[in-house]
Design an enzyme around this catalytic site. Structure first.
Site, PDB file in Angstrom:
ATOM      1  N   GLU A 111       0.836  -1.198   0.000  1.00 55.00           N
ATOM      2  CA  GLU A 111       0.000   0.000   0.000  1.00 55.00           C
ATOM      3  C   GLU A 111       0.873   1.250   0.000  1.00 55.00           C
ATOM      4  OE1 GLU A 111      -1.446   0.289   4.505  1.00 55.00           O
ATOM      5  OE2 GLU A 111      -1.670  -1.738   3.683  1.00 55.00           O
ATOM      6  N   LYS A 113       2.513   4.737   1.129  1.00 53.73           N
ATOM      7  CA  LYS A 113       2.882   5.381   2.388  1.00 53.73           C
ATOM      8  C   LYS A 113       2.594   6.880   2.241  1.00 53.73           C
ATOM      9  CE  LYS A 113       6.626   5.900   5.753  1.00 53.73           C
ATOM     10  NZ  LYS A 113       6.498   7.366   5.899  1.00 53.73           N
ATOM     11  N   ASP A 115       2.201  10.762   3.177  1.00 52.40           N
ATOM     12  CA  ASP A 115       3.049  11.654   3.966  1.00 52.40           C
ATOM     13  C   ASP A 115       2.175  12.680   4.677  1.00 52.40           C
ATOM     14  OD1 ASP A 115       5.344  12.698   5.018  1.00 52.40           O
ATOM     15  OD2 ASP A 115       5.821  13.924   3.280  1.00 52.40           O
ATOM     16  N   TYR A 229      -5.599   0.800   8.595  1.00 51.11           N
ATOM     17  CA  TYR A 229      -5.433  -0.335   9.526  1.00 51.11           C
ATOM     18  C   TYR A 229      -6.616  -0.405  10.473  1.00 51.11           C
ATOM     19  CZ  TYR A 229      -2.831  -3.899  12.119  1.00 51.11           C
ATOM     20  OH  TYR A 229      -2.427  -5.080  12.669  1.00 51.11           O
ATOM     21  N   LYS A 315      11.152   3.542   1.451  1.00 49.31           N
ATOM     22  CA  LYS A 315      11.153   4.978   1.145  1.00 49.31           C
ATOM     23  C   LYS A 315      11.676   5.205  -0.277  1.00 49.31           C
ATOM     24  CE  LYS A 315      10.266   7.673   3.936  1.00 49.31           C
ATOM     25  NZ  LYS A 315      10.949   8.235   5.105  1.00 49.31           N
ATOM     26  N   CYS A 409      24.867  41.965   9.311  1.00 50.46           N
ATOM     27  CA  CYS A 409      23.543  41.381   9.509  1.00 50.46           C
ATOM     28  C   CYS A 409      22.557  42.005   8.521  1.00 50.46           C
ATOM     29  CB  CYS A 409      23.068  41.616  10.942  1.00 50.46           C
ATOM     30  SG  CYS A 409      21.363  41.049  11.226  1.00 50.46           S
ATOM     31  N   CYS A 412      19.818  44.125  10.885  1.00 49.27           N
ATOM     32  CA  CYS A 412      20.144  45.292  11.717  1.00 49.27           C
ATOM     33  C   CYS A 412      21.466  45.954  11.338  1.00 49.27           C
ATOM     34  CB  CYS A 412      20.162  44.903  13.197  1.00 49.27           C
ATOM     35  SG  CYS A 412      21.496  43.771  13.642  1.00 49.27           S
ATOM     36  N   CYS A 439      25.027  37.142  14.200  1.00 50.54           N
ATOM     37  CA  CYS A 439      24.837  38.554  14.509  1.00 50.54           C
ATOM     38  C   CYS A 439      24.911  38.690  16.027  1.00 50.54           C
ATOM     39  CB  CYS A 439      23.490  39.049  13.990  1.00 50.54           C
ATOM     40  SG  CYS A 439      23.071  40.711  14.581  1.00 50.54           S
ATOM     41  N   CYS A 445      18.389  43.008  17.470  1.00 53.78           N
ATOM     42  CA  CYS A 445      18.118  42.502  16.121  1.00 53.78           C
ATOM     43  C   CYS A 445      16.709  41.911  16.101  1.00 53.78           C
ATOM     44  CB  CYS A 445      19.160  41.455  15.753  1.00 53.78           C
ATOM     45  SG  CYS A 445      19.023  40.853  14.060  1.00 53.78           S
TER      46      CYS A 445
END
Length: 682
Positions: A111, A113, A115, A229, A315, A409, A412, A439, A445
């Site tokens: 069957e 799988k 997600d 199930y 998978k 940064c 800031c 930063c 910030c």
């Protein structure tokens, strides 16, 4: 026909029409006619509140009444499946099943799988009575009110006339809550237009939606569900697939793609087919689930500590696509870490349009020698997170600029610094910290400030669930809050807007006030000290026992705590040396937060397990695994994840893994049962 009889008739008709539309995809009336019947039922129910039924079709719209989720213990533990990634792994599993059944013939149910978010539904007398998330496998959240809004989940069973069996009086059916691709793309388009953060993938969107405290949100986002199930007494058949086919006749949405395989070659053929065809499905999938079909044989094969021996998940390999790198932008996290993000030409990948991918850190960029305009290969790790996995150097434009990490940064403007630990780097995580730019303006910030507030209110920290990231952002923009201590100054009138949100505003204030009862160890974690996770915060709290002792600790004293090295010790000292942080901490003290272990926690501590390294394995009756870890730490012991010659003993519950049991016997490690362990501590 009186009005009570008409209500019953309308409910039955609407349940049937709902099933034909959302499960069978074969509606027999127009949307207009359906709406007219629904309006008639709503009017009649309004006149007869004494006939309220939580499973009425009118309840699918959701409610604005917000309730916290309560924890429920699963009647049957919801264990995860072992994962496999290759054809050879599948063949090995098939051979192990054959050996476990001593060569007895068996069939395998193949069957999809899906997600999404695992769910357990309980029905009694044909009516949905409870819906619980997987949680930790032993306990989950009761999300019944939200699940009632999902139209493909029957509230009342309406078995088809040709159903081979009627449903048992009580049973459980498990499946996956999903957000279809169409709903996901529509939701993200709406959020983008509203300048709200986008969901990364349908699974996250489905999970976040189902955990919403407002069931109207759940109803509006059009979730779906596939059931896979059936559990309980007096099931209709001895075969798994046969039970699901019967459940389909009761009104449940069961995958059409299920198939019974009689050999490993048929299983491989099924995997190959769906590896291609899954791209045409309306919902996300990430693999194939293989289950021994016979329930009798399932019982004979049994379980390991974490998963059933009679089932495995294959998978799919991550899908890869090639696209063009347009630019690199930068995001600032709550700890100040600056993360580069690749912005690319849109490309279809695993069912979604991908435009962005994380580049992790400066070392990652250098490892690929990235240039703007490069043709890059992108995959989705686990079908979820896009990542760049390669560069086609041959297609690099003649004139292209290499990607160089920024020096200031982006939020800031503060010059960035590189955190260079002075202690030896022992883990990949440590090496990742070394490669990161930060930063240092942690008190000025904006992303760091908002990120620390979001961390502070999170479930595992102060658990202020009446607030969320969007609300934090709104309060920050309105200058209601500028740091975590400001939360405790919030008053109802400040956040009540035009006066129409009194109830929700009061709920926010109440949630903040209730957080003052959160124990000291979680307060330490909630402060958001760089590099200090939940486990370390707990160990620090138990070692120093009060905030004052922790703030006064020297680097040497801090390193006496298990797991605290020079990097963490320096971070803790630097945090409390900052005058602004000290001011915030003192304000929190003044508001009444827990700044020391309670008398009960102190009394619970002992040295009974001092110097002992303990492995926990199996499923327990009296406490959860996390609770036993806490008990071990409170009594001076050390939790370890694997068995070695240094292991003192194994705390073993039911279904302890055979490999661990064999290794323990080989090394002569003592096995201690749950009851024996509790008796040791009395």
């Amino acid at each position: 026909m009186n009005e009570e009889q008409r209500i019953a008739q309308l409910r039955q008709e609407l349940h049937e029409h709902n099933h034909r539309y959302y499960v069978d995809n074969q509606p027999t009336i127009s949307d207009y006619d359906f709406d007219m019947l629904m309006h008639e039922l709503q009017d009649l129910e309004a006149r007869h509140p004494e006939l309220y039924d939580p499973n009425s079709p009118t309840q699918r719209v959701g409610s604005d009444l917000q309730q916290e989720f309560r924890q429920v213990t699963h009647r049957y533990p919801m264990l995860s499946l072992a994962n496999t990634y290759s054809e050879q792994d599948v063949r090995d599993w098939y051979d192990s099943v054959s050996k476990g059944l001593a060569g007895e013939p068996f069939d395998v149910c193949c069957e999809m799988k899906y997600d999404g978010l695992s769910i357990s539904l309980t029905y009694v007398d044909g009516k949905l009575t409870q819906a619980v998330t997987r949680g930790d496998g032993v306990h989950g959240d009761d999300v019944t009110q939200n699940v009632r809004t999902i139209r493909s989940i029957p509230l009342v069973l309406v078995p088809q006339p040709d159903a081979p069996n009627l449903p048992p009086r009580e049973f459980e059916i498990r499946g996956e809550i999903l957000m279809p691709w169409k709903s996901f793309e529509r939701l993200n388009a709406e959020r983008e237009a509203a300048e709200e953060p986008l969901f990364a993938n349908p699974r996250n969107a489905a999970s976040g939606t189902l955990k919403s405290l407002d069931s109207r949100v759940v109803a509006a986002r059009q979730l779906d569900a596939y059931l896979y199930y059936l559990l309980g007494e007096n099931l209709p058949a001895e075969g798994h697939l046969e039970n699901l086919e019967t459940a389909r006749s009761w009104g449940f949405k069961i995958s059409q793609g299920m198939k019974k395989a009689h050999s490993v070659e048929e299983i491989i053929s099924y995997i190959d087919y769906w590896d291609q065809q899954r791209k045409n499905l309306p919902v996300a999938t990430d693999g194939i689930v293989l289950k021994v079909n016979s329930l009798r044989q399932q019982r004979a094969l049994g379980f390991t500590a974490k998963s059933p021996r009679w089932a495995i998940a294959y998978k799919f390999k991550a899908e890869r696509a090639c696209t063009t790198l347009l630019e690199v932008t930068y995001q600032v996290g709550r700890t100040g870490a600056v993360t580069p993000v690749a912005n690319m030409e849109p490309v279809q990948l695993a069912g979604t349009t991908v435009r962005r991918a994380t580049l992790n850190n400066e070392d990652f960029i250098r490892s690929f020698d990235l240039h703007i305009g490069d043709h890059v290969y992108v995959e989705k790790g686990g079908e979820i997170i896009p990542k760049i996995v390669g560069v086609d150097i041959d297609q690099r434009p003649i004139i292209s600029q290499p990607v160089t990490f920024i020096k200031r940064c982006p939020e800031c403007g503060t010059p960035l610094i590189k955190s260079l630990p002075q202690a030896p780097l022992s883990t990949e995580g440590d090496r990742g910290k070394m490669a990161a730019w930060y930063c240092p303006n942690d008190t000025g910030c904006p992303p760091q400030i908002k990120g620390r507030i979001e961390h502070f209110i999170s479930r595992r920290a102060m658990n202020i669930m009446s607030l969320g990231p969007e609300t934090v952002d709104e309060y920050y923009r309105r200058k209601i809050i500028r740091n975590i201590a400001d939360l405790y100054d919030i008053e109802v009138q400040q956040i009540n807007g035009d006066g129409s949100r009194t109830t929700s505003a009061q709920k926010v204030v109440n949630g903040i006030q209730q957080s003052k009862n959160v124990p000291f160890e979680r307060v330490v974690f909630a402060l958001g000290i760089r590099f200090i996770g939940e486990t370390t915060a707990r160990l620090l709290a138990r070692h120093f026992k009060s905030m004052d002792a922790l703030m006064a600790a020297t680097p040497e004293e801090l390193q006496e705590v298990e797991g605290v090295g020079e990097v963490m010790a320096s971070s803790i000292v630097a945090y409390f040396a900052n005058p602004q942080n000290r001011e915030i901490v003192e304000r929190l003290r003044g508001y009444g937060l827990q700044f020391a272990l309670s008398a009960e926690q102190t009394a619970a501590q002992s040295n009974r397990l001092a110097g002992q390294s303990i492995v926990i394995s199996g499923v327990f009756q009296h406490h959860s695994r996390d609770e036993y870890k806490l008990i071990i730490e409170q009594n001076g012991g050390k939790n370890v994840g694997s068995i070695s010659g240094k292991t003192s003993f194994i705390l073993a519950g039911d279904n302890m893994g055979p490999s661990k049991l064999e290794k323990a016997k080989k090394l002569g490690i003592r096995i201690v049962s749950e009851d024996e362990f509790l008796a040791m501590l009395q």
